[in-house]
Scaffold this motif. Structure first.
Motif, PDB file in Angstrom:
ATOM      1  N   GLY A  81      -3.525   0.483  -9.857  1.00  0.00           N
ATOM      2  CA  GLY A  81      -2.982   0.828  -8.641  1.00  0.00           C
ATOM      3  C   GLY A  81      -3.341   2.439  -8.436  1.00  0.00           C
ATOM      4  O   GLY A  81      -3.700   2.784  -7.337  1.00  0.00           O
ATOM      5  N   LEU A  82      -3.352   3.345  -9.663  1.00  0.00           N
ATOM      6  CA  LEU A  82      -3.520   4.772  -9.471  1.00  0.00           C
ATOM      7  C   LEU A  82      -5.031   4.999  -9.123  1.00  0.00           C
ATOM      8  O   LEU A  82      -5.544   5.733  -8.175  1.00  0.00           O
ATOM      9  CB  LEU A  82      -2.913   5.623 -10.393  1.00  0.00           C
ATOM     10  N   LEU A  83      -5.854   4.549 -10.408  1.00  0.00           N
ATOM     11  CA  LEU A  83      -7.182   4.888 -10.334  1.00  0.00           C
ATOM     12  C   LEU A  83      -8.049   3.934  -9.189  1.00  0.00           C
ATOM     13  O   LEU A  83      -8.760   4.787  -8.501  1.00  0.00           O
ATOM     14  CB  LEU A  83      -7.891   4.563 -11.838  1.00  0.00           C
ATOM     15  N   PHE A  84      -7.795   2.943  -9.176  1.00  0.00           N
ATOM     16  CA  PHE A  84      -8.803   1.879  -8.457  1.00  0.00           C
ATOM     17  C   PHE A  84      -8.401   1.592  -7.083  1.00  0.00           C
ATOM     18  O   PHE A  84      -9.073   1.215  -6.219  1.00  0.00           O
ATOM     19  CB  PHE A  84      -9.146   0.589  -9.308  1.00  0.00           C
ATOM     20  N   ILE A  85      -6.995   1.711  -6.982  1.00  0.00           N
ATOM     21  CA  ILE A  85      -6.604   1.282  -5.466  1.00  0.00           C
ATOM     22  C   ILE A  85      -6.222   2.680  -4.527  1.00  0.00           C
ATOM     23  O   ILE A  85      -6.970   3.039  -3.705  1.00  0.00           O
ATOM     24  CB  ILE A  85      -5.132   0.520  -5.499  1.00  0.00           C
ATOM     25  N   SER A  86      -5.498   3.713  -5.257  1.00  0.00           N
ATOM     26  CA  SER A  86      -5.221   4.913  -4.414  1.00  0.00           C
ATOM     27  C   SER A  86      -6.330   5.673  -4.695  1.00  0.00           C
ATOM     28  O   SER A  86      -6.563   6.783  -3.914  1.00  0.00           O
ATOM     29  CB  SER A  86      -3.990   5.460  -4.895  1.00  0.00           C
TER      30      SER A  86
END
Length: 441
Positions: free
Chosen positions: A143-148
């Motif tokens: 979620g944090l690295l690859f989405i946001s």
């Protein structure tokens, strides 16, 4: 996995998670800059649509003329088309009407914050619903690295898009279904879960396909709640308008589909000139430069094969895909399958259906993959999710979609690699679900 390897893995995940938090935080700063610098062109059409609806004006066919209020002006609107640029449902416009009378600059800031809250809230739900520390960290990293940290999230936030709201509502529906809530002696968690899902369907009708797995697994309370939610959502739009607004919406969407196919040509108008300063701002027409590639089948067939897929043809193709999917699910289903599995299949079907919608599907819609990816992690055994060679597809897809946009057509290729990865993993999970007892909750 022995203890020494597990300790090493946890340390590695901690390092990656720290990097993920740093990249996500940097991305938030970039989003603030983009929000101030650019006009939030997709937010603008919803804000203008809501304002028109509040003033009893049809937002789907409105064309701005000199003398009209600048509050109703969308500088990105193509004045040569018969329809406006508003493409969301009357229910969404009713939702936006809550803040429609704020200054547009304030609305841009509010929507920036809400987008991040919806993304963070979705991640928090998936983490809360998983007990394994390793899986929790994997969900946060994705979620944090690859989405946001992705290019498509920068695109989503800068444009002021709304897809993250839809996935947040689906995540909220999933979380509610995992609870054990009672009103007196009546169990109401599935009913409330369905109600939230129904509201999301009234916001975006194609989400209705999420009910197909629920029907196959005989989740009657979820389906009843969904029906109530849809009715409640539709009725909310009548606060500002009557049934005619839905007829207008339907006819305008048909015209938009034909415009995208090139069947309807624009009529050149030179009698209207948009002012350069709107609501005290000069940057409303400005938008971040992004690759002009979309992943809808309509676009792909039109561009690469010169074949026009009309809406009826797309519906038939989607129906064939869903017949195959339903046949597969029916073959392997267990009626006491977990809430996780049912919502994985529901979110997967929603994402697949979007490629068949008769409109351009831009890469910002890929933020919705956070739900299937998180549920794949939740439903998979730790060793399997960490050692599976198919993860190469996921990592490659997410790297191609990274904030650097370092490969030509990277967003386009990355989106379809995500589809392939999610399909393979979902098929594997459904098959495995028949080999072990999966108990709801």
């Amino acid at each position: 996995m022995d203890n020494s390897n597990k300790v090493l893995l946890k340390k590695l995940l901690n390092i990656i998670l720290i990097v993920s938090i740093f990249i996500s935080s940097f991305g938030f700063i970039v989003d603030i800059k983009n929000t101030i610098e650019y006009g939030g062109v997709d937010l603008r059409q919803r804000v203008v649509g809501a304002r028109l609806l509040l003033n009893k004006i049809d937002p789907y066919y409105f064309k701005w003329h000199l003398g009209d209020s600048e509050l109703f002006l969308d500088p990105q609107d193509n004045k040569d088309w018969d329809v406006s640029r508003v493409t969301v449902t009357p229910t969404i416009l009713t939702f936006h009407a809550i803040i429609a009378n704020f200054s547009y600059q304030n609305q841009k800031i509010i929507w920036l914050i809400l987008q991040w809250i919806f993304l963070g809230g979705s991640l928090a739900i998936f983490v809360k619903c998983e007990s394994s520390q390793i899986k929790r960290k994997l969900i946060l990293i994705v979620g944090l690295l690859f989405i946001s940290g992705s290019y498509f999230w920068r695109y989503h936030v800068e444009r002021g898009q709304i897809y993250v709201l839809y996935i947040f509502l689906l995540a909220l529906s999933y979380w509610m279904a995992k609870q054990s809530l009672h009103y007196r002696s009546l169990k109401i968690d599935n009913l409330l879960s369905g109600f939230i899902l129904g509201i999301s369907v009234s916001f975006r009708p194609p989400i209705l396909v999420a009910t197909i797995p629920m029907l196959l697994y005989k989740k009657w309370e979820l389906l009843l709640g969904t029906a109530i939610g849809i009715i409640a959502g539709l009725l909310s739009s009548f606060i500002l308008a009557d049934l005619s607004i839905w007829k207008s919406y339907s006819s305008a969407m048909k015209i938009h589909g034909l415009i995208k196919l090139g069947v309807i040509k624009s009529q050149l108008r030179t009698d209207v000139v948009y002012p350069k300063i709107i609501e005290g701002m000069t940057n409303l027409p400005d938008a971040m430069n992004v690759p002009k590639l979309t992943t809808s089948l309509m676009y792909i067939f039109n561009r690469f094969f010169n074949i026009k897929l009309y809406p009826n043809m797309l519906i038939i193709l989607l129906a064939l895909v869903f017949v195959i999917l339903c046949g597969f699910i029916f073959k392997y289903r267990k009626l006491k399958s977990s809430t996780d599995l049912v919502f994985l299949l529901s979110s997967f079907m929603v994402l697949i259906s979007e490629y068949f919608i008769p409109a351009y599907r831009n890469s910002y819609a890929d933020v919705q993959w956070i739900m299937p990816l998180a549920l794949i992690i939740i439903l998979s055994e730790e060793e399997f999710i960490l050692s599976n060679k198919i993860n190469v597809l996921l990592v490659l897809s997410l790297l191609l979609s990274s904030g650097f946009n370092w490969v030509s057509w990277g967003l386009f290729i990355g989106s379809f690699l995500l589809v392939i990865y999610a399909t393979i993993m979902t098929v594997s999970i459904v098959k495995k679900s028949t080999n072990k007892a999966i108990i709801n909750h």
